[in-house]
Design a protein around this motif. Structure first.
Motif, mmCIF file in Angstrom:
data_model
loop_
_atom_site.group_PDB
_atom_site.id
_atom_site.type_symbol
_atom_site.label_atom_id
_atom_site.label_comp_id
_atom_site.label_asym_id
_atom_site.label_seq_id
_atom_site.Cartn_x
_atom_site.Cartn_y
_atom_site.Cartn_z
ATOM 1 N N LYS A 25 0.913 -1.169 0.193
ATOM 2 C CA LYS A 25 0.221 0.020 0.241
ATOM 3 C C LYS A 25 0.928 1.324 -0.185
ATOM 4 O O LYS A 25 1.512 1.605 0.784
ATOM 5 C CB LYS A 25 -0.780 -0.341 1.545
ATOM 6 C CG LYS A 25 -1.980 1.142 1.373
ATOM 7 C CD LYS A 25 -2.857 1.089 2.523
ATOM 8 C CE LYS A 25 -3.385 2.960 2.873
ATOM 9 N NZ LYS A 25 -4.304 2.254 3.773
ATOM 10 N N THR A 32 -4.597 10.146 -1.520
ATOM 11 C CA THR A 32 -4.675 9.211 -2.399
ATOM 12 C C THR A 32 -4.271 7.599 -2.410
ATOM 13 O O THR A 32 -2.846 7.997 -1.320
ATOM 14 C CB THR A 32 -4.558 9.601 -3.854
ATOM 15 O OG1 THR A 32 -3.384 10.108 -4.082
ATOM 16 C CG2 THR A 32 -6.110 10.629 -4.227
ATOM 17 N N LYS A 34 -2.949 3.842 -3.355
ATOM 18 C CA LYS A 34 -2.592 3.104 -4.573
ATOM 19 C C LYS A 34 -1.535 1.254 -3.790
ATOM 20 O O LYS A 34 -0.914 2.034 -2.953
ATOM 21 C CB LYS A 34 -1.323 3.458 -6.300
ATOM 22 C CG LYS A 34 -1.846 4.266 -6.404
ATOM 23 C CD LYS A 34 -0.743 5.268 -7.531
ATOM 24 C CE LYS A 34 -1.308 6.179 -8.593
ATOM 25 N NZ LYS A 34 -2.434 6.757 -8.701
ATOM 26 N N THR A 35 -1.759 0.964 -4.945
ATOM 27 C CA THR A 35 -1.423 -0.751 -4.277
ATOM 28 C C THR A 35 -0.370 -1.086 -5.533
ATOM 29 O O THR A 35 -1.476 -1.323 -6.919
ATOM 30 C CB THR A 35 -2.659 -2.280 -4.058
ATOM 31 O OG1 THR A 35 -3.188 -2.018 -4.529
ATOM 32 C CG2 THR A 35 -2.982 -1.426 -2.354
ATOM 33 N N GLU A 52 -11.750 1.367 -8.653
ATOM 34 C CA GLU A 52 -10.263 1.208 -8.881
ATOM 35 C C GLU A 52 -9.946 0.402 -10.010
ATOM 36 O O GLU A 52 -10.845 0.076 -11.610
ATOM 37 C CB GLU A 52 -10.100 -0.687 -8.534
ATOM 38 C CG GLU A 52 -10.732 -0.894 -7.127
ATOM 39 C CD GLU A 52 -9.715 -2.050 -6.599
ATOM 40 O OE1 GLU A 52 -9.809 -3.060 -8.078
ATOM 41 O OE2 GLU A 52 -10.611 -2.196 -5.328
ATOM 42 N N SER A 79 -5.045 -1.405 -19.337
ATOM 43 C CA SER A 79 -5.555 -1.153 -17.971
ATOM 44 C C SER A 79 -6.893 -1.479 -18.320
ATOM 45 O O SER A 79 -7.161 -1.714 -19.158
ATOM 46 C CB SER A 79 -5.761 -0.141 -17.420
ATOM 47 O OG SER A 79 -4.400 0.679 -17.934
ATOM 48 N N CYS A 99 -0.582 -2.354 -10.469
ATOM 49 C CA CYS A 99 -0.405 -0.902 -9.813
ATOM 50 C C CYS A 99 -2.533 -0.772 -10.042
ATOM 51 O O CYS A 99 -3.004 -0.289 -10.935
ATOM 52 C CB CYS A 99 0.188 0.272 -10.649
ATOM 53 S SG CYS A 99 0.303 1.545 -9.510
ATOM 54 N N CYS A 100 -2.598 -0.731 -8.678
ATOM 55 C CA CYS A 100 -4.197 -0.750 -8.954
ATOM 56 C C CYS A 100 -3.891 0.774 -7.719
ATOM 57 O O CYS A 100 -3.840 1.038 -6.878
ATOM 58 C CB CYS A 100 -4.365 -1.712 -8.018
ATOM 59 S SG CYS A 100 -6.910 -1.287 -7.428
ATOM 60 N N SER A 101 -5.623 1.377 -8.849
ATOM 61 C CA SER A 101 -5.242 3.216 -7.857
ATOM 62 C C SER A 101 -6.919 2.991 -7.445
ATOM 63 O O SER A 101 -7.981 2.356 -8.862
ATOM 64 C CB SER A 101 -5.780 4.222 -9.308
ATOM 65 O OG SER A 101 -3.763 4.240 -9.822
ATOM 66 N N TYR A 102 -7.032 3.556 -6.350
ATOM 67 C CA TYR A 102 -8.481 3.344 -5.520
ATOM 68 C C TYR A 102 -8.544 5.077 -6.283
ATOM 69 O O TYR A 102 -8.374 6.179 -5.264
ATOM 70 C CB TYR A 102 -7.949 3.397 -4.231
ATOM 71 C CG TYR A 102 -7.162 1.561 -3.817
ATOM 72 C CD1 TYR A 102 -8.574 0.626 -3.968
ATOM 73 C CD2 TYR A 102 -6.014 2.004 -4.258
ATOM 74 C CE1 TYR A 102 -7.982 -0.948 -3.441
ATOM 75 C CE2 TYR A 102 -6.154 0.667 -4.024
ATOM 76 C CZ TYR A 102 -6.855 -1.080 -3.517
ATOM 77 O OH TYR A 102 -6.165 -2.296 -3.621
ATOM 78 N N LYS B 11 7.921 1.804 -9.905
ATOM 79 C CA LYS B 11 6.223 1.602 -10.207
ATOM 80 C C LYS B 11 6.639 0.178 -10.668
ATOM 81 O O LYS B 11 6.058 -0.682 -10.179
ATOM 82 C CB LYS B 11 5.625 1.987 -11.059
ATOM 83 C CG LYS B 11 4.526 2.139 -11.496
ATOM 84 C CD LYS B 11 4.022 3.124 -12.329
ATOM 85 C CE LYS B 11 2.422 2.953 -12.622
ATOM 86 N NZ LYS B 11 2.039 3.810 -13.856
#
Lengths: 104, 104
Positions: A25, A32, A34-35, A52, A79, A99-102, B11
């Motif tokens: 995390k 913000t 991301k994981t 996500e 993506s 890469c996951c953006s919330y 990244k």
């Protein structure tokens, strides 16, 4: 963008599916999150709270998005987005770096 | 310390042994480097350039340090050090979450 700067990183990993899916995390200065994660080959189902954006950096997988009955193939460099409060399924074919953006 | 602050995070992951060992590179404001990584069960051999401090956050493994003929058991919450320009072997028994600090 090859790196993220001035972030806070949780020291411990998130570990799922007996370690076949793991993530780290990152929290950014604006709050913000991301994981950065790894998925080994396998079939997985995930649930979302926030929407996500999943960026596949490396790997080959198929995704079944909520409300769809058609699997989509996704490769490294591509993506997909998932709405909040939903579930989605993945068939991961090769080691996948994501890469996951919330989103809000 | 449950998190690292004001770090730069690469990244893309480092991926070894077909994804059974993966890590993320963190660079700190003072230029020092750590990696946060995951190892799945298996037998691995690694080489060092700089000396390393390996903190095992979660997991069970045995380590054969350079110059030793005796395997040492290491559990989550324990650490070991490896000199520079050396090789060491691991027998990882359970999913292992580690933090590796590269020393000068």
């Amino acid at each position: 963008m090859s790196e993220f700067q001035q972030v806070t990183v949780a020291k411990k990993a998130n570990i799922y599916f007996e370690g076949k899916v793991t993530s780290r995390k990152l929290t950014f200065a604006d709050g913000t999150v991301k994981t950065l994660g790894i998925m080994l080959p396998g079939d997985y189902q995930f649930g979302t709270d926030a929407p996500e954006l999943m960026e596949i950096q490396v790997g080959e997988l198929d995704v079944l998005l909520p409300g769809s009955d058609q699997w989509l193939h996704v490769s490294g460099g591509e993506s997909f987005s998932v709405p909040g409060n939903a579930s989605f399924s993945l068939k991961v074919q090769t080691v996948t770096d994501y890469c996951c953006s919330y989103l809000k």
